[in-house]
Design a protein around this motif. Structure first.
Motif, mmCIF file in Angstrom:
data_model
loop_
_atom_site.group_PDB
_atom_site.id
_atom_site.type_symbol
_atom_site.label_atom_id
_atom_site.label_comp_id
_atom_site.label_asym_id
_atom_site.label_seq_id
_atom_site.Cartn_x
_atom_site.Cartn_y
_atom_site.Cartn_z
ATOM 1 N N GLN A 5 45.816 3.528 3.056
ATOM 2 C CA GLN A 5 46.856 4.426 3.538
ATOM 3 C C GLN A 5 46.683 4.665 5.027
ATOM 4 O O GLN A 5 45.579 4.673 5.548
ATOM 5 C CB GLN A 5 46.775 5.751 2.788
ATOM 6 C CG GLN A 5 47.927 6.681 3.100
ATOM 7 C CD GLN A 5 48.234 7.625 1.953
ATOM 8 O OE1 GLN A 5 47.711 7.464 0.863
ATOM 9 N NE2 GLN A 5 49.089 8.589 2.212
ATOM 10 N N VAL A 6 47.804 4.843 5.702
ATOM 11 C CA VAL A 6 47.803 5.059 7.149
ATOM 12 C C VAL A 6 48.594 6.317 7.462
ATOM 13 O O VAL A 6 49.694 6.507 6.949
ATOM 14 C CB VAL A 6 48.437 3.857 7.882
ATOM 15 C CG1 VAL A 6 48.485 4.118 9.388
ATOM 16 C CG2 VAL A 6 47.667 2.577 7.588
ATOM 17 N N GLN A 7 48.032 7.155 8.292
ATOM 18 C CA GLN A 7 48.755 8.325 8.795
ATOM 19 C C GLN A 7 49.045 8.108 10.268
ATOM 20 O O GLN A 7 48.178 7.662 11.022
ATOM 21 C CB GLN A 7 47.933 9.593 8.586
ATOM 22 C CG GLN A 7 47.779 9.961 7.115
ATOM 23 C CD GLN A 7 47.037 11.264 6.908
ATOM 24 O OE1 GLN A 7 46.130 11.591 7.673
ATOM 25 N NE2 GLN A 7 47.427 12.011 5.892
ATOM 26 N N LEU A 8 50.267 8.448 10.669
ATOM 27 C CA LEU A 8 50.730 8.164 12.022
ATOM 28 C C LEU A 8 51.175 9.443 12.713
ATOM 29 O O LEU A 8 51.886 10.259 12.112
ATOM 30 C CB LEU A 8 51.896 7.176 11.969
ATOM 31 C CG LEU A 8 51.629 5.863 11.233
ATOM 32 C CD1 LEU A 8 52.919 5.075 11.081
ATOM 33 C CD2 LEU A 8 50.588 5.047 11.955
ATOM 34 N N VAL A 9 50.786 9.586 13.970
ATOM 35 C CA VAL A 9 51.175 10.755 14.760
ATOM 36 C C VAL A 9 51.681 10.282 16.109
ATOM 37 O O VAL A 9 50.935 9.675 16.886
ATOM 38 C CB VAL A 9 50.003 11.732 14.951
ATOM 39 C CG1 VAL A 9 50.444 12.914 15.806
ATOM 40 C CG2 VAL A 9 49.471 12.203 13.607
ATOM 41 N N GLU A 10 52.946 10.584 16.382
ATOM 42 C CA GLU A 10 53.545 10.202 17.656
ATOM 43 C C GLU A 10 53.363 11.313 18.686
ATOM 44 O O GLU A 10 53.271 12.494 18.343
ATOM 45 C CB GLU A 10 55.049 9.936 17.508
ATOM 46 C CG GLU A 10 55.436 8.877 16.511
ATOM 47 C CD GLU A 10 55.792 9.458 15.155
ATOM 48 O OE1 GLU A 10 56.569 8.815 14.416
ATOM 49 O OE2 GLU A 10 55.292 10.560 14.836
ATOM 50 N N SER A 11 53.374 10.912 19.947
ATOM 51 C CA SER A 11 53.333 11.862 21.049
ATOM 52 C C SER A 11 53.951 11.227 22.278
ATOM 53 O O SER A 11 54.167 10.001 22.306
ATOM 54 C CB SER A 11 51.902 12.308 21.342
ATOM 55 O OG SER A 11 51.111 11.210 21.727
ATOM 56 N N GLY A 12 54.232 12.054 23.284
ATOM 57 C CA GLY A 12 54.716 11.533 24.551
ATOM 58 C C GLY A 12 56.196 11.737 24.817
ATOM 59 O O GLY A 12 56.678 11.391 25.895
ATOM 60 N N GLY A 13 56.911 12.275 23.853
ATOM 61 C CA GLY A 13 58.331 12.513 24.071
ATOM 62 C C GLY A 13 58.566 13.635 25.061
ATOM 63 O O GLY A 13 57.639 14.344 25.460
ATOM 64 N N GLY A 14 59.818 13.789 25.462
ATOM 65 C CA GLY A 14 60.139 14.865 26.399
ATOM 66 C C GLY A 14 61.543 14.730 26.947
ATOM 67 O O GLY A 14 62.332 13.903 26.483
#
Length: 121
Positions: A1-10
């Motif tokens: 299983q893989v958990q994904l967390v995005e960042s960097g938007g704005g």
């Protein structure tokens, strides 16, 4: 299983750049191709870009080709979407996904929660 967390938007202006990051947990990260999709209000989720497991091959939608660059670092379990020359039509929630090397939303097994990108004119 893989958990994904995005960042960097704005919020940016037209012509600016942003780099989105996707951090993956799990020891099987390098077993998956990684994709980015986006969804604007009232529209279906659409393919943006994908990169295969070894980073030898990338795929871009026509709307972002030449402006966006997708890379991955398997040692760090990270994926990066460099977005240049942003346009108002790029405004959407951007999602990171893990799965087979595909442009189809339904093919991807794991999804992040999304990060908002807003481009003002």
């Amino acid at each position: 299983q893989v958990q994904l967390v995005e960042s960097g938007g704005g919020l940016v202006q037209a012509g600016d750049s942003l780099r989105l990051s996707c951090a993956a947990s799990g020891r099987t990260f390098s077993s998956y191709a990684m994709g980015w999709f986006r969804q604007a209000p009232g529209k279906e989720r659409e393919f943006v870009s994908a990169i295969d497991r070894s980073a030898r091959s990338t795929w871009y939608s026509d709307s972002v080709k030449g402006r966006f660059t997708l890379t991955r670092d398997n040692a760090k379990n990270m994926v990066y979407l460099q977005m240049n020359s942003l346009r108002p039509e790029d405004t959407a929630v951007y999602y990171c996904a893990a799965g087979p090397y595909s442009t189809r939303t339904k093919d991807y097994n794991y999804w992040g929660q999304g990060t908002q990108v807003t481009v003002s004119s």
